[in-house]
Scaffold this active site. Sequence first.
Site, mmCIF file in Angstrom:
data_model
loop_
_atom_site.group_PDB
_atom_site.id
_atom_site.type_symbol
_atom_site.label_atom_id
_atom_site.label_comp_id
_atom_site.label_asym_id
_atom_site.label_seq_id
_atom_site.Cartn_x
_atom_site.Cartn_y
_atom_site.Cartn_z
ATOM 1 N N CYS A 162 0.799 -1.228 0.000
ATOM 2 C CA CYS A 162 0.000 0.000 0.000
ATOM 3 C C CYS A 162 0.835 1.282 0.000
ATOM 4 O O CYS A 162 0.274 2.379 -0.114
ATOM 5 C CB CYS A 162 -0.941 0.006 1.205
ATOM 6 S SG CYS A 162 -1.844 -1.538 1.408
ATOM 7 N N HIS A 294 -3.564 7.793 5.557
ATOM 8 C CA HIS A 294 -3.670 6.458 4.971
ATOM 9 C C HIS A 294 -5.105 5.970 5.172
ATOM 10 O O HIS A 294 -5.716 5.462 4.241
ATOM 11 C CB HIS A 294 -2.653 5.518 5.600
ATOM 12 C CG HIS A 294 -2.536 4.208 4.899
ATOM 13 N ND1 HIS A 294 -2.206 4.114 3.563
ATOM 14 C CD2 HIS A 294 -2.726 2.937 5.331
ATOM 15 C CE1 HIS A 294 -2.200 2.839 3.206
ATOM 16 N NE2 HIS A 294 -2.506 2.106 4.257
ATOM 17 N N GLU A 305 -2.770 5.260 13.235
ATOM 18 C CA GLU A 305 -2.387 6.454 12.483
ATOM 19 C C GLU A 305 -2.687 7.724 13.257
ATOM 20 O O GLU A 305 -1.870 8.649 13.280
ATOM 21 C CB GLU A 305 -3.086 6.490 11.126
ATOM 22 C CG GLU A 305 -2.662 7.680 10.276
ATOM 23 C CD GLU A 305 -3.119 7.597 8.835
ATOM 24 O OE1 GLU A 305 -2.574 8.355 8.002
ATOM 25 O OE2 GLU A 305 -4.009 6.776 8.525
ATOM 26 N N LYS A 326 -9.937 7.630 0.817
ATOM 27 C CA LYS A 326 -10.296 6.241 0.519
ATOM 28 C C LYS A 326 -11.781 5.996 0.752
ATOM 29 O O LYS A 326 -12.358 5.064 0.201
ATOM 30 C CB LYS A 326 -9.481 5.277 1.372
ATOM 31 C CG LYS A 326 -8.019 5.142 0.974
ATOM 32 C CD LYS A 326 -7.322 4.104 1.842
ATOM 33 C CE LYS A 326 -5.865 3.925 1.448
ATOM 34 N NZ LYS A 326 -5.029 5.090 1.810
ATOM 35 N N HIS A 331 -9.551 1.842 -1.600
ATOM 36 C CA HIS A 331 -8.130 1.612 -1.370
ATOM 37 C C HIS A 331 -7.538 0.974 -2.622
ATOM 38 O O HIS A 331 -7.793 -0.189 -2.911
ATOM 39 C CB HIS A 331 -7.960 0.691 -0.159
ATOM 40 C CG HIS A 331 -6.558 0.594 0.337
ATOM 41 N ND1 HIS A 331 -5.454 0.949 -0.413
ATOM 42 C CD2 HIS A 331 -6.058 0.165 1.524
ATOM 43 C CE1 HIS A 331 -4.358 0.755 0.290
ATOM 44 N NE2 HIS A 331 -4.695 0.270 1.477
ATOM 45 N N PHE A 390 1.353 -2.999 4.640
ATOM 46 C CA PHE A 390 1.670 -4.297 5.215
ATOM 47 C C PHE A 390 3.177 -4.532 5.056
ATOM 48 O O PHE A 390 3.782 -4.143 4.052
ATOM 49 C CB PHE A 390 0.921 -5.413 4.498
ATOM 50 C CG PHE A 390 -0.506 -5.598 4.958
ATOM 51 C CD1 PHE A 390 -0.999 -4.951 6.074
ATOM 52 C CD2 PHE A 390 -1.353 -6.444 4.263
ATOM 53 C CE1 PHE A 390 -2.301 -5.131 6.503
ATOM 54 C CE2 PHE A 390 -2.661 -6.645 4.673
ATOM 55 C CZ PHE A 390 -3.135 -5.984 5.798
#
Length: 402
Positions: A162, A294, A305, A326, A331, A390
């Site tokens: 990502c 994010h 976050e 998003k 996403h 990730f």
Amino acid sequence: MRRIVITGQGTINALGRDVPETLEAMREGRSGIGDLEFQDVERLSIRIGAQIKGYEPEASFNRQQIALYDRFTQFTLLAAREAIGQAGLGFSGELATRSGVVLGTSGGGMNTLDENYRTVYEDGKNRVHPFVVPKLMNNAAASHVSMEWNLKGPSFTVATACASSNHAMGQAMQMIRSGMADVMITGGSEAMLCFGGIKAWEGLRVMSKDACRPFSANRNGMVQGEGAAVFVFEDYEHARARGAEILAEVVGFSMTSDAADIVMPSKQGASRAIVGAMRDAGLNPEDVGYVNAHGTGTTANDKTECAAVADAFGHHADDLMISSTKSMHGHLIGGTGAVELLACIMALREGVIAPTIGYEEPDPECALDVVPNVARDVRVNAVLSNAFAFGGLNAVLALRTI
């Protein structure tokens, strides 16, 4: 050090087929998430996504090109056409050798993989198309962009889940800053909305079945999207000499690794990336007015976050606007940071802060100004764009007006 500016931007995503359509949707707080439409969707438990509906490759590419371009490559080329067209650049002579491509993707040619696995395993055929490998490889989009525009400088693909697009754009920035190139085409793309793509993600149990609600207490997971966004990064003096319109200046970049867990995010790793981007840009926390988060809509990401932002910005976190687009475009995994940079440029150029839509219930662990549901007209001079992947890989970009 050389300064880096953005002189072109292009996109195709679930919100629009170009930048004006996309920014209009962001200003209106319109969602591009809906029911998925592709083969075998009824076998999935997750059946929503931010899909580009009504897309017809034949409208933009000939038959030979379609045989060679996976969906993610098609999206990249369309976005690049808009970006390079806006920049008004032609690449020949010395400029061609001083210009390159760095793009991000995670799944690469996932549609090609899905189609050919079905051909071999389900349909029982023993042969596949000879272009399967060049069509599915992650560097296909970067290679085709370099070939279409005669870009002979550094060209490659970054795949860091990502954070791919932010890592790619950060590398493009550093190449110009170091003097390795004068112009870099950069951004990212993704096209994982197919049976195999969604089936794999279902196994992680991080997907929502109904909506993407970042930072809302009742959030229940992420929603995938597809598309691309591409930008022209250019040496400031080069852009000024040719009288180019400058959209924004890219002033900072930082990347860190959590070195902790393959899927669970770390506040410390994210915070170090945010602080590093501000330090690289020469910005104080009080200089930053907006952060594009994010903000995936998962419980773990959003609270981590917010804690990282509070840690990095200190007291200024209470005055900071932070939103997750998003919630509208989904996403895009490896392409997501590129589409989100459009919202950052809109904030700088138009004074419009894209909202976090779908926000329904305050969460005490996300107690920041998340610009809920409605866009906000506020002038800002500096912004950050967060990407946390990730594998614990973090990449943050800093932009400002010029």
